[in-house]
Every structure is written in structure tokens, then in C-alpha cells.
Design a protein around this motif. Sequence first.
Motif, short mmCIF file in Angstrom:
data_model
loop_
_atom_site.label_atom_id
_atom_site.label_comp_id
_atom_site.label_asym_id
_atom_site.label_seq_id
_atom_site.Cartn_x
_atom_site.Cartn_y
_atom_site.Cartn_z
N TRP A 255 0.36 6.95 7.37
CA TRP A 255 1.15 7.17 6.17
C TRP A 255 2.24 6.09 6.16
CZ3 TRP A 255 0.14 10.49 2.29
CH2 TRP A 255 1.14 10.75 1.36
N PRO A 256 2.35 5.33 5.08
CA PRO A 256 3.18 4.11 5.12
C PRO A 256 4.67 4.27 4.88
CG PRO A 256 2.07 4.26 3.00
CD PRO A 256 1.64 5.47 3.79
N THR A 257 5.11 5.47 4.54
CA THR A 257 6.52 5.62 4.15
C THR A 257 7.20 6.79 4.86
OG1 THR A 257 5.88 6.98 2.25
CG2 THR A 257 6.14 4.62 1.85
N PHE A 258 8.51 6.87 4.64
CA PHE A 258 9.31 7.98 5.15
C PHE A 258 10.07 8.62 3.99
CE2 PHE A 258 8.71 5.01 8.58
CZ PHE A 258 8.21 5.84 9.56
N GLY B 5 3.11 15.71 5.16
CA GLY B 5 3.18 14.82 4.00
C GLY B 5 4.54 14.17 3.87
N GLY B 6 4.70 13.44 2.79
CA GLY B 6 5.97 12.80 2.49
C GLY B 6 6.78 13.66 1.54
N CYS B 7 7.69 13.03 0.84
CA CYS B 7 8.61 13.75 -0.05
C CYS B 7 7.87 14.42 -1.21
CB CYS B 7 9.67 12.78 -0.55
SG CYS B 7 10.76 13.49 -1.77
N ASP B 8 7.02 13.66 -1.89
CA ASP B 8 6.35 14.20 -3.10
C ASP B 8 5.49 15.42 -2.75
OD1 ASP B 8 7.52 12.05 -4.35
OD2 ASP B 8 5.67 10.90 -4.57
N MET C 152 19.92 8.94 4.69
CA MET C 152 20.22 7.59 4.19
C MET C 152 19.27 7.18 3.06
SD MET C 152 22.71 6.46 6.24
CE MET C 152 22.59 4.70 6.50
N CYS C 153 18.58 8.14 2.47
CA CYS C 153 17.64 7.83 1.40
C CYS C 153 17.39 9.11 0.61
CB CYS C 153 16.37 7.26 2.04
SG CYS C 153 14.83 7.69 1.27
N GLY C 154 17.23 8.97 -0.68
CA GLY C 154 17.07 10.15 -1.54
C GLY C 154 15.84 10.97 -1.19
N PHE C 155 14.74 10.29 -0.80
CA PHE C 155 13.51 11.02 -0.46
C PHE C 155 13.72 11.86 0.81
CE2 PHE C 155 11.93 6.94 -2.41
CZ PHE C 155 11.54 7.49 -3.62
N SER C 156 14.38 11.26 1.79
CA SER C 156 14.66 12.00 3.03
C SER C 156 15.61 13.16 2.73
CB SER C 156 15.29 11.07 4.07
OG SER C 156 14.33 10.14 4.53
N VAL D 33 9.63 3.12 16.75
CA VAL D 33 9.28 4.46 16.29
C VAL D 33 8.89 4.40 14.81
CG1 VAL D 33 10.20 6.78 15.84
CG2 VAL D 33 10.74 5.63 17.98
N ARG D 34 9.64 3.60 14.05
CA ARG D 34 9.35 3.45 12.62
C ARG D 34 7.92 2.97 12.37
NH1 ARG D 34 13.53 0.26 8.74
NH2 ARG D 34 12.57 0.65 6.71
N GLN D 35 7.52 1.91 13.06
CA GLN D 35 6.17 1.38 12.88
C GLN D 35 5.13 2.27 13.53
OE1 GLN D 35 5.79 -0.79 10.64
NE2 GLN D 35 7.99 -1.21 10.49
N1 LIG Z 1 6.67 8.71 -2.71
C1 LIG Z 1 7.16 8.64 -1.34
C2 LIG Z 1 8.56 8.10 -1.35
C3 LIG Z 1 9.01 7.61 0.01
C4 LIG Z 1 9.19 6.10 0.02
O1 LIG Z 1 8.76 5.41 -0.92
N2 LIG Z 1 9.81 5.60 1.11
C5 LIG Z 1 9.98 4.17 1.26
C6 LIG Z 1 11.40 3.76 0.90
S1 LIG Z 1 12.67 4.82 1.54
C7 LIG Z 1 9.65 3.81 2.71
O2 LIG Z 1 9.75 4.61 3.62
N3 LIG Z 1 9.18 2.55 2.92
C8 LIG Z 1 8.73 2.08 4.22
C9 LIG Z 1 9.83 1.76 5.17
O3 LIG Z 1 11.01 1.71 4.78
O4 LIG Z 1 9.52 1.54 6.35
C10 LIG Z 1 7.10 10.06 -0.72
O5 LIG Z 1 6.55 10.95 -1.35
O6 LIG Z 1 7.60 10.26 0.40
#
Ligand SMILES: N[C@@H](CCC(=O)N[C@@H](CS)C(=O)NCC(=O)O)C(=O)O
Length: 86
Positions: A48-51, A62-65, A9-13, A38-40
Amino acid sequence: MKGTRDFPMCGFSNTVVQILKNLNVPFEVVNILENEMVRQGLKEFSSWPTFPQLYIGGEFFGGCDITLEAFQSGELQEVVERAMCS
Ligand SMILES: N[C@@H](CCC(=O)N[C@@H](CS)C(=O)NCC(=O)O)C(=O)O
């Protein structure tokens, strides 16, 4: 990740799923959009603040990058192989 392995549901995922499919390794997916706790909780667990968040052998990688960079350099393949042999 956000979404499922068949319907990210997201380009990074989606990028991370495509990399793992390309590596042809077994992997499981947790759709954090289905569970806010689970998200929080995962953000706190990994600091790590993102998915997406990729875990290899139980360790946060790590994340996507980071995953994309490691895939392109060949490091990801090495880490995955090591995890699968241990
Ligand atoms: N640069 C990040 C991009 C991922 C990103 O920015 N994800 C955001 C938007 S999909 C996210 O998870 N935000 C926190 C959230 O939605 O809980 C990476 O390398 O993974």
C-alpha cells in the motif's frame, strides 16, 4: 501514520486517529516521519503506497478512505470488536 496521536501531521492521519478515538478502542501509533526505513518498509509489507495505514489485529485494514467508509457503514466497529474478542 504521519505524526503522533496527539499531533497528527497530515489530515488523512488525523481522520483515522479521530475515528479510533471515537470508537474508544486501545490503539498504538507509529510515526513514520521519524524513520525512513519504516516508512518504505511498511509500504512494501502492506503493498500500500500511502499513509496512514490501519492495522487491526495485525492485519492491514486500509488507508484513510477505506477506514472512513467502513466507519460510516458500521463495518469498522464489527471488525474491531471481532479482533478484540479473538
Ligand atoms: N487516499 C489516501 C490518502 C493518503 C495519502 O494520499 N497519503 C500520502 C500523502 S500524506 C502519502 O502517504 N504519500 C506517501 C508518502 O508520503 O510516503 C488514503 O485513503 O489513505
